[in-house]
Design a protein around this motif. Structure first.
Motif, short mmCIF file in Angstrom:
data_model
loop_
_atom_site.label_atom_id
_atom_site.label_comp_id
_atom_site.label_asym_id
_atom_site.label_seq_id
_atom_site.Cartn_x
_atom_site.Cartn_y
_atom_site.Cartn_z
N GLY A 149 0.80 -1.21 0.00
CA GLY A 149 0.00 0.00 0.00
C GLY A 149 0.83 1.26 0.00
N ASP A 150 2.11 1.16 0.38
CA ASP A 150 2.99 2.33 0.36
C ASP A 150 3.13 2.86 -1.07
OD1 ASP A 150 3.43 2.21 3.05
OD2 ASP A 150 5.53 1.59 2.92
N GLU A 151 3.31 4.16 -1.17
CA GLU A 151 3.64 4.77 -2.45
C GLU A 151 5.14 4.65 -2.70
OE1 GLU A 151 0.26 8.25 -2.91
OE2 GLU A 151 2.09 8.71 -1.76
N LEU A 152 5.50 4.51 -3.97
CA LEU A 152 6.91 4.43 -4.38
C LEU A 152 7.30 5.76 -5.00
CD1 LEU A 152 9.49 2.67 -4.82
CD2 LEU A 152 8.53 2.09 -7.07
N TRP A 153 8.41 6.32 -4.52
CA TRP A 153 8.88 7.64 -4.96
C TRP A 153 10.31 7.55 -5.46
CZ3 TRP A 153 6.03 12.32 -4.06
CH2 TRP A 153 4.85 12.16 -3.31
N VAL A 154 10.69 8.51 -6.30
CA VAL A 154 12.08 8.65 -6.71
C VAL A 154 12.42 10.13 -6.75
CG1 VAL A 154 11.66 8.72 -9.23
CG2 VAL A 154 13.83 7.81 -8.35
N SER A 155 13.66 10.46 -6.42
CA SER A 155 14.10 11.86 -6.44
C SER A 155 14.59 12.23 -7.84
CB SER A 155 15.21 12.08 -5.40
OG SER A 155 16.36 11.32 -5.71
N HIS A 156 14.72 13.55 -8.05
CA HIS A 156 15.22 14.04 -9.34
C HIS A 156 15.61 15.50 -9.20
CE1 HIS A 156 11.50 16.36 -10.19
NE2 HIS A 156 10.86 15.34 -9.65
N PRO A 157 16.38 16.04 -10.15
CA PRO A 157 16.71 17.47 -10.09
C PRO A 157 15.44 18.32 -10.18
CG PRO A 157 18.11 16.31 -11.67
CD PRO A 157 17.02 15.37 -11.29
N LEU A 158 15.55 19.57 -9.74
CA LEU A 158 14.39 20.45 -9.78
C LEU A 158 14.14 21.03 -11.16
CD1 LEU A 158 14.54 22.50 -6.45
CD2 LEU A 158 12.80 20.86 -7.15
N GLY A 159 15.21 21.49 -11.83
CA GLY A 159 15.04 22.16 -13.11
C GLY A 159 15.38 21.27 -14.28
N GLU A 160 14.67 21.44 -15.40
CA GLU A 160 14.92 20.61 -16.57
C GLU A 160 16.32 20.83 -17.13
OE1 GLU A 160 11.97 20.87 -19.60
OE2 GLU A 160 10.70 19.40 -18.58
N ASP A 161 16.91 22.00 -16.87
CA ASP A 161 18.24 22.28 -17.40
C ASP A 161 19.35 21.79 -16.48
OD1 ASP A 161 17.60 24.10 -15.43
OD2 ASP A 161 18.65 25.78 -16.36
N GLU A 162 18.99 21.21 -15.32
CA GLU A 162 20.00 20.66 -14.41
C GLU A 162 20.43 19.28 -14.89
OE1 GLU A 162 19.19 20.80 -10.20
OE2 GLU A 162 17.77 22.44 -10.49
N PRO A 163 21.71 18.93 -14.73
CA PRO A 163 22.16 17.59 -15.10
C PRO A 163 21.75 16.56 -14.06
CG PRO A 163 23.98 18.82 -14.16
CD PRO A 163 22.81 19.78 -14.23
N GLY A 164 21.81 15.29 -14.45
CA GLY A 164 21.64 14.23 -13.47
C GLY A 164 20.25 13.65 -13.37
N TRP A 165 19.43 13.77 -14.41
CA TRP A 165 18.11 13.17 -14.37
C TRP A 165 18.22 11.64 -14.50
CZ3 TRP A 165 13.16 15.46 -14.05
CH2 TRP A 165 13.17 16.85 -13.90
N LEU A 166 17.19 10.98 -14.03
CA LEU A 166 17.14 9.51 -14.06
C LEU A 166 17.43 9.00 -15.47
CD1 LEU A 166 16.36 7.23 -12.00
CD2 LEU A 166 14.09 7.25 -13.06
N GLY A 167 18.36 8.05 -15.56
CA GLY A 167 18.68 7.42 -16.83
C GLY A 167 19.70 8.14 -17.68
#
Length: 334
Positions: A149-167
């Motif tokens: 029942g828990d929700e699954l979350w993942v973190s990510h950068p705030l801005g689209e122009d920041e590096p390091g997005w998932l994948g």
């Protein structure tokens, strides 16, 4: 004159230590966590040709070596204290060492982290760090606390122009491999390469999730593979929990969205080297998770829900099941 072992330590790695009363130079470091705190300890090794390319800039290598260890503390909700460095070098190159040390020290200073000891030797290029953090008893984020029942979350950068997005780290690797069909303009590749070589450890988010997240792990070997550790450790009576993941909810960069759907899904779900936090929380704490993201200046996205039925199901926006043929990264897999 050739740079000797103790010369290179003194020149590049000896700094004032605040939490080790002895400083660097004795047989052991003495680390004093705050009264009543528990030590959180983790080690990670980076080997040339296995974890990084020979063309990586030494400053970025120093950053990544420390960042992957800080990411483990983040996944535990621990505050960084100190670390040790064991370093094998094919030769004592002063220019390389200066860049490596600069990358290490810059990131360490951002997290108020002391280098308190280690070892150096001649050999193939290899960095092994052990990091120490502190966490109140009972407050550590573990892999074993998730519930159906828990929700699954993942973190990510705030801005689209920041590096390091998932994948994106995996996408950069595919560019290096010359994978056919990739659509990555030359200028954009430098942005992708930052994701692979300079990951951002989510330490502030890990601290903010204490008392909110029910489990956590950092994504190093691919989201699906790392999630299995949580599902197995959190299961009951020897049975793993299950999960339903919404593929279209996975956060991704504009560069990732420009790729084929098949490549996007492989990079996002099985890419690895992301060092984002993958965590669970009760639905009642949905707003508290969003607040933790705000307080830590980190993006967070709900991507699925845990179930009592074992197995991992990935679905698209229409509810149709998505094939997931990838295996988690394994250093000793044939």
């Amino acid at each position: 004159m050739p740079l000797g072992e103790f010369d290179l330590i003194a020149r590049h790695f000896t700094r004032p230590a605040r939490r080790n009363p002895l400083g660097v130079g004795d047989d052991c470091a003495l680390i004093a966590p705050a009264p009543g705190m528990q030590l959180a300890v983790s080690s990670d090794m980076l080997v040339e040709g296995r974890h990084f390319l020979s063309t990586v800039a030494p400053e970025r290598l120093g950053h990544k070596a420390l960042a992957v260890n800080l990411s483990d503390l983040a996944a535990c909700g621990a505050k960084p204290l100190a670390y040790t460095l064991a370093l094998a070098l094919p030769r004592a190159d002063d220019t390389f060492l200066a860049g490596l040390a600069r990358g290490l020290h810059t990131l360490a200073d951002r997290h108020d982290l002391d280098l308190v000891g280690g070892d150096t030797t001649a050999g193939p290029l290899n960095l092994c760090l052990t990091i120490f953090g502190e966490v109140p008893p009972g407050a550590a984020l573990l892999r074993s606390g998730a519930r159906a029942g828990d929700e699954l979350w993942v973190s990510h950068p705030l801005g689209e122009d920041e590096p390091g997005w998932l994948g994106d780290a995996r996408l950069a690797l595919e560019v290096f491999r010359g994978t056919p069909g990739l659509r990555v303009p030359g200028a954009a590749f430098d942005h992708l390469r930052l994701a692979m070589e300079c990951p951002e450890p989510r330490v502030a988010l890990g601290l903010a999730l204490r008392g909110v997240a029910t489990s956590a792990i950092d994504v190093s070997d691919g989201l699906l593979g790392d999630l299995q550790h949580v599902l197995r450790r959190s299961g009951q009576d020897g049975r793993a929990l299950g999960v339903v993941i919404h593929a279209d909810a996975l956060p991704r960069s504009p560069l990732m969205r420009a790729q084929t759907e098949a490549l996007q899904r492989e990079c996002l779900l099985a890419g690895g080297d992301d060092y984002e936090l993958l965590f669970t929380a009760a639905p009642a704490d949905h707003a508290a998770v969003l607040d933790a993201g705000d307080r830590s200046a980190t993006g967070v996205r709900c991507i699925g829900r845990l179930t009592t039925e074992g197995g991992t199901t990935v679905v698209d926006r229409h509810g149709a099941r998505v094939a997931t043929p990838w295996a988690s990264f394994d250093h000793f897999a044939p």
